[in-house]
Design an enzyme around this catalytic site. Structure first.
Site, PDB file in Angstrom:
ATOM      1  N   HIS A 114      -8.341   0.868   1.616  1.00  0.00           N
ATOM      2  CA  HIS A 114      -8.000   0.955   2.920  1.00  0.00           C
ATOM      3  C   HIS A 114      -8.782   2.066   3.792  1.00  0.00           C
ATOM      4  CE1 HIS A 114      -4.777  -1.132   5.953  1.00  0.00           C
ATOM      5  NE2 HIS A 114      -6.054  -0.769   6.586  1.00  0.00           N
ATOM      6  N   GLU A 139       1.040  -1.227   0.083  1.00  0.00           N
ATOM      7  CA  GLU A 139      -0.057  -0.005   0.040  1.00  0.00           C
ATOM      8  C   GLU A 139       0.941   1.228   0.074  1.00  0.00           C
ATOM      9  OE1 GLU A 139      -2.854  -0.164   3.157  1.00  0.00           O
ATOM     10  OE2 GLU A 139      -3.847  -1.922   2.302  1.00  0.00           O
TER      11      GLU A 139
END
Length: 320
Positions: free
Chosen positions: A283, A265
């Site tokens: 997320h 990420e």
């Protein structure tokens, strides 16, 4: 001398910042996902008493020792896979989390993904946008009577179980660490992960990332699942073997997936992006404005309490 904290990975909510500033704490923050050099320069310059960790790849030993004043590392949320906890322990620096502050938001997001998958929302939206109106292409189904399998049964899983009960879902959970009293309201305790996977129509992941859960859902585990089952992950991306999941989705081995977290990420481009049976969110399950405010207030309250030598206001599973 003014006490300083550095927030790594973006600013806290205004309410948390105001609490810190009213307590005489100066707050410095980076942008989301800063590089190590940027963090090191900021920590060396300001010598903070606390690091608040938001969106960053890893807070490592170098960042901690860069401040001779550092007394505590606080995760702005839950899950410490982005903090070198072993290094902090060796340095005698406690690591705390804002456990539970965003649990309701994560549970709601999970339910949203489950509904969107089972009701075939993404494909139906695409059909309409492409000028196609054909009800024979609808693949939705009811949640009533479906079996929800929870991998991990902490606060988020327990809230989600309560949410789906009025819908009529049957809930089972696998968590060897959850106490017996957690299994109330008709939730069945699965005695093994394999049994849970084989029996569930929706598998939802709510376990922390540890060495024991890294890659927990891989080729063998996915092969146990029903071909009509969905996987939902609002935990940590590394809990799932992404190449194995991608291959299963491409082959139709399982029906679909809803993913809010990823092994890397921000993520690099992935074959997952092209699959029509996958829903993706960046997320954000635990970062609604309500949750961000609650996490910031809890984090600020406990950083202030710790720096003053007072008991923490919440049970945050402090680690030393």
């Amino acid at each position: 001398m003014t006490t300083t904290i550095v927030t790594i990975g973006g600013r806290m909510a205004a309410e948390g910042l105001a609490m810190l500033e009213n307590a005489g704490v100066a707050c410095i923050s980076t942008e989301p996902y800063p590089g190590k050099a940027e963090v090191m320069a900021l920590v060396e310059k300001h010598q903070p008493a606390a690091l608040v960790v938001r969106l960053v790849e890893l807070v490592d030993r170098d960042m901690m020792v860069a401040s001779r004043n550092l007394r505590i590392v606080a995760k702005h949320g839950v899950g410490t896979n982005d903090i070198d906890v072993a290094a902090a322990k060796a340095l005698g620096i406690p690591v705390i989390m804002a456990t539970g502050a965003n649990a309701h938001s994560v549970a709601e997001h999970t339910l949203g993904l489950i509904l969107a998958l089972t009701k075939d929302f993404r494909r139906q939206d695409g059909h309409i946008r492409n000028g196609l109106w054909d009800k024979k292409l609808y693949a939705g189904r009811e949640l009533r009577g479906q079996k929800l399998g929870l991998v991990g049964f902490g606060l988020i899983g327990q809230i989600l179980a309560r949410m789906v009960a009025p819908i009529g879902m049957q809930v089972a959970a696998y968590d060897p660490f959850a106490p017996e009293e957690a299994f109330a309201g008709g939730v069945i305790r699965a005695m093994s992960l394999d049994v849970l996977l084989a029996n569930s129509d929706v598998v939802s992941l709510h376990c922390p990332l540890t060495e024991g859960t890294r890659g927990l859902i891989g080729v063998r585990e996915i092969a146990l699942m029903k071909p009509t089952a969905f996987v939902v992950n609002t935990a940590r991306g590394e809990v799932v073997d992404e190449p194995a999941l991608t291959a299963a989705l491409q082959a139709g081995r399982i029906a679909g997936a809803g993913l809010d977290s990823f092994a890397e990420e921000p993520p690099v481009e992935s074959p997952l992006w092209q699959l029509p049976n996958v829903l993706l969110t960046p997320h954000v399950a635990g970062v609604t404005e309500d949750a961000r405010r609650a996490v910031s207030i809890m984090t600020a309250t406990n950083v202030i309490a710790f720096l003053r030598g007072e008991p923490l206001a919440q049970n945050l599973h402090a680690r030393v």
